[in-house]
Write a protein that holds these residues in place. Structure first.
Motif, mmCIF file in Angstrom:
data_model
loop_
_atom_site.group_PDB
_atom_site.id
_atom_site.type_symbol
_atom_site.label_atom_id
_atom_site.label_comp_id
_atom_site.label_asym_id
_atom_site.label_seq_id
_atom_site.Cartn_x
_atom_site.Cartn_y
_atom_site.Cartn_z
ATOM 1 N N UNK A 4 -4.990 -0.119 -17.769
ATOM 2 C CA UNK A 4 -4.456 0.779 -16.753
ATOM 3 C C UNK A 4 -4.756 0.246 -15.364
ATOM 4 N N UNK A 5 -3.938 0.701 -14.435
ATOM 5 C CA UNK A 5 -4.079 0.364 -13.023
ATOM 6 C C UNK A 5 -4.227 1.673 -12.271
ATOM 7 N N UNK A 6 -5.292 1.773 -11.493
ATOM 8 C CA UNK A 6 -5.464 2.927 -10.612
ATOM 9 C C UNK A 6 -5.043 2.486 -9.213
ATOM 10 N N UNK A 7 -4.112 3.210 -8.644
ATOM 11 C CA UNK A 7 -3.554 2.814 -7.353
ATOM 12 C C UNK A 7 -4.595 2.804 -6.228
ATOM 13 N N UNK A 8 -5.644 3.612 -6.361
ATOM 14 C CA UNK A 8 -6.647 3.697 -5.297
ATOM 15 C C UNK A 8 -7.935 2.949 -5.635
ATOM 16 N N UNK A 9 -7.904 2.163 -6.696
ATOM 17 C CA UNK A 9 -9.050 1.353 -7.099
ATOM 18 C C UNK A 9 -9.025 0.040 -6.327
ATOM 19 N N UNK A 10 -10.194 -0.504 -6.016
ATOM 20 C CA UNK A 10 -10.208 -1.782 -5.299
ATOM 21 C C UNK A 10 -9.627 -2.882 -6.188
ATOM 22 N N UNK A 30 1.905 -10.904 -3.445
ATOM 23 C CA UNK A 30 0.575 -10.689 -2.855
ATOM 24 C C UNK A 30 -0.223 -11.991 -2.982
ATOM 25 N N UNK A 31 0.267 -13.046 -2.353
ATOM 26 C CA UNK A 31 -0.306 -14.379 -2.536
ATOM 27 C C UNK A 31 -1.696 -14.535 -1.921
ATOM 28 N N UNK A 32 -1.990 -13.773 -0.884
ATOM 29 C CA UNK A 32 -3.275 -13.910 -0.202
ATOM 30 C C UNK A 32 -4.457 -13.640 -1.126
ATOM 31 N N UNK A 33 -4.279 -12.775 -2.110
ATOM 32 C CA UNK A 33 -5.395 -12.403 -2.977
ATOM 33 C C UNK A 33 -5.863 -13.585 -3.825
ATOM 34 N N UNK A 47 -6.932 -1.796 -1.799
ATOM 35 C CA UNK A 47 -6.424 -1.205 -3.035
ATOM 36 C C UNK A 47 -4.978 -1.646 -3.219
ATOM 37 N N UNK A 48 -4.457 -1.438 -4.402
ATOM 38 C CA UNK A 48 -3.057 -1.761 -4.635
ATOM 39 C C UNK A 48 -2.172 -0.898 -3.740
ATOM 40 N N UNK A 49 -2.544 0.346 -3.585
ATOM 41 C CA UNK A 49 -1.791 1.271 -2.732
ATOM 42 C C UNK A 49 -1.742 0.774 -1.281
ATOM 43 N N UNK A 50 -2.886 0.354 -0.754
ATOM 44 C CA UNK A 50 -2.937 -0.161 0.620
ATOM 45 C C UNK A 50 -2.161 -1.472 0.751
ATOM 46 N N UNK A 51 -2.278 -2.329 -0.262
ATOM 47 C CA UNK A 51 -1.575 -3.612 -0.240
ATOM 48 C C UNK A 51 -0.071 -3.444 -0.225
#
Length: 75
Positions: A4-10, A30-33, A47-51
């Motif tokens: 699972x992926x939590x949108x607000x997880x780091x 999201x190449x920077x990661x 987070x994925x949401x912020x990204x």
């Protein structure tokens, strides 16, 4: 194992559980990661949401990419 992926997880925590998530994110633009040190620094608070907002990505496209690879999305 449940995936699972939590949108607000780091991103750092997500990658710790599912290293393949980084590959998915890079494919989505999201190449920077993938740059050395980014996961250990920015990945700890990003987070994925912020990204998605930062990179102006379509949230549903990102969620669909994870779903297609067997992940559940947790809001």
């Amino acid at each position: 194992m449940e995936r699972y992926v939590q949108m607000k997880e780091s991103i750092y925590d997500l990658a710790g559980r599912h290293p393949e998530a980084i590959e998915i994110m890079v494919e989505l633009g999201f190449r920077d990661i993938a740059k050395p040190g980014m996961l250990q620094t920015a990945g700890r608070f990003m987070t994925l949401e912020k990204g998605i907002r930062l990179k102006k990505k379509d949230a549903e496209e990102v969620k669909d990419a994870f779903r297609q690879r067997g992940f559940q999305i947790m809001e």
